[in-house]
Scaffold this motif. Structure first.
Motif: not given
Ligand code: PLP
Length: 440
Positions: A294-313
């Motif tokens: 849900r956008p509300s959950v995603w934004n609460a986590a990463y709305g200001k930190a888009p690179l906190l959780h990533t994956s190269t592949f």
């Protein structure tokens, strides 16, 4: 209708092409066993050799061909990967096509197919689930979902269910329910509370305002194929709402038609905060994993930190091209409906076998084409699965409950193929009973 054993004999030994350069089927078999023994996993290699496991060399649709040319109906189905069967032509064509453009994302520019796949998942998943993160496996999808919940809520505790299976990376393993898999790696995540699957009262007692997430499989797969009572998922939703916890539905195995609905959550009309997917998502051709939030959950986590959780592949173009084609096939070929119809046929057949072999089978249950046959003793399984293999059908244990054999064929399976597998199971049960008698 041709019995798979007869079919395999009529095909003769594998062609040179199918021997991966080996001089003969026996030479390929020896080479593979030796490589497993020395370089892959020595004890597993030994067990597979002892149980007569052949070498897979080719697969198409519901059929796998081994190094001798024998064919098998694939009722293990890659533990849920092969929803479209092996190498569905439309998925293979989409991947081939994509190989000629760009294969893996350079990651410094927009990836058109990742965007398109995310939009497609937003349209298909229930409610306002909308923002997707892509990885390469189920456990990474779960790992991402757990981290998302913790970052969104600033809480640490996770509530999970007994016998659950969510994967084997450290976070997902912490939420999984089998001590034998967890204990050697202790300590895992600190505050994971476990409750019986399907028990809403126990869940109410475990969830408070320190809980970041409740993670649940809508139908428990590796725990032994357990379908929860109607209303259970709605109760999970209500408990999460009351405590402000994130509800994670792990649909890695149950999603995309497997259980006779597009998502198993739909069976209870529930919209989770995060849904994890993998296995069948890219049609059994390129690995993929994903969560949709849900956008509300995603934004609460990463709305200001888009690179906190990533994956190269994660979200590479090949996987996304495969997934987009796989979703088209799922819809165009009516596979959710087929999973319902063939699932009912398979479960009815398994129940009829339970009535014929009450000393061997304790229960047969399932949803759609995820069917579990619970044996009265683990001892039978060691005979039944090899006997099935001899009769040209693959099947597998559920990982966290070794008394349950799961039957999980591709959703493209036909009525004749289901009948053939049931006949093979009948023969395997008779052979197990003849050999072992009453074990329970
Ligand atoms: C419900 C569920 N979640 C997560 C996983 C882990 O997926 P993977 O093996 O791709 O890491 C599985 C695998 O069986 C699963 O059934």
């Amino acid at each position: 209708m041709t019995d798979p054993v007869t079919l395999s004999l009529s095909k003769g030994p594998s062609s040179k092409d199918d021997l991966y350069g080996a001089a003969s089927p026996a030479a390929l078999y020896d080479e593979v066993c030796e490589n497993y023994r020395r370089y892959v996993n020595p004890p597993l290699g030994r067990v597979m050799k002892l149980s007569g496991s052949p070498v897979e060399v080719r697969a198409q649709g519901c059929t796998i061909t081994d190094h001798t040319g024998k064919t098998y109906l694939d009722f293990a189905g890659g533990y849920g990967v092969f929803t479209l069967g092996h190498r569905h032509p439309r998925v293979v064509a989409a991947v081939r096509d994509q190989l000629d453009r760009i294969a893996l994302s350079g990651r410094t520019m927009f990836n058109p197919l990742m965007g398109r796949l995310a939009a497609r998942l937003a349209a298909l998943t229930p409610g306002d689930l909308a923002i997707s993160f892509f990885a390469n496996s189920g456990t990474e999808a779960v790992e991402g979902a757990l981290k998302l919940a913790r970052a969104a809520t600033h809480r640490a505790a996770i509530v999970a269910t007994d016998a659950a299976f969510h994967g084997k990376t450290l976070g997902a393993l912490s939420a999984s329910g089998r001590d034998a898999f967890r204990d050697p790696f202790a300590p895992l995540l600190a505050d994971v509370r476990r409750v019986p699957f399907g028990d809403a009262d126990a869940l109410r007692g475990a969830v408070d305002d320190t809980v970041a997430a409740v993670i649940v499989e809508p139908v428990q797969g590796e725990g032994g194929v357990h379908v929860p009572p109607e209303g259970y998922l709605r109760a999970v939703r209500a408990v999460c709402d009351a405590a402000g916890a994130v509800m994670i539905a792990d649909e890695v195995q149950t999603g995309l038609g497997r259980c006779g609905a597009l998502f198993a959550c739909d069976r209870d009309g529930v919209v989770p905060d995060v849904m994890t997917l993998a296995k069948g998502l890219s049609g059994g051709v390129v690995p993929i994993g994903a969560y949709v939030a849900r956008p509300s959950v995603w934004n609460a986590a990463y709305g200001k930190a888009p690179l906190l959780h990533t994956s190269t592949f994660g979200g590479n173009e090949l996987a996304c091209a495969a997934a987009l084609a796989a979703l088209d096939v799922l819809q165009d070929e009516g596979l959710v409906e087929n999973a319902r119809a063939r699932g009912a046929q398979l479960l009815d057949g398994a129940r009829a076998l339970q009535a014929r072999y009450p000393g061997v089978i304790a229960d047969a249950r399932g949803a759609g084409l995820l069917v579990g046959v619970e044996l009265r003793s683990e001892g039978y399984g060691g005979t039944i699965i090899p006997e099935l293999l001899k009769r040209g059908v693959t099947a597998a244990w559920t990982l966290n409950q070794q008394r349950v054999i799961r039957l999980e064929p591709p959703l493209v399976v036909t009525a004749d193929e289901v009948d053939t597998a049931l006949r093979a199971l009948d023969g395997a049960l008779a052979a197990a009973f003849d050999t072992l008698g009453t074990l329970a």
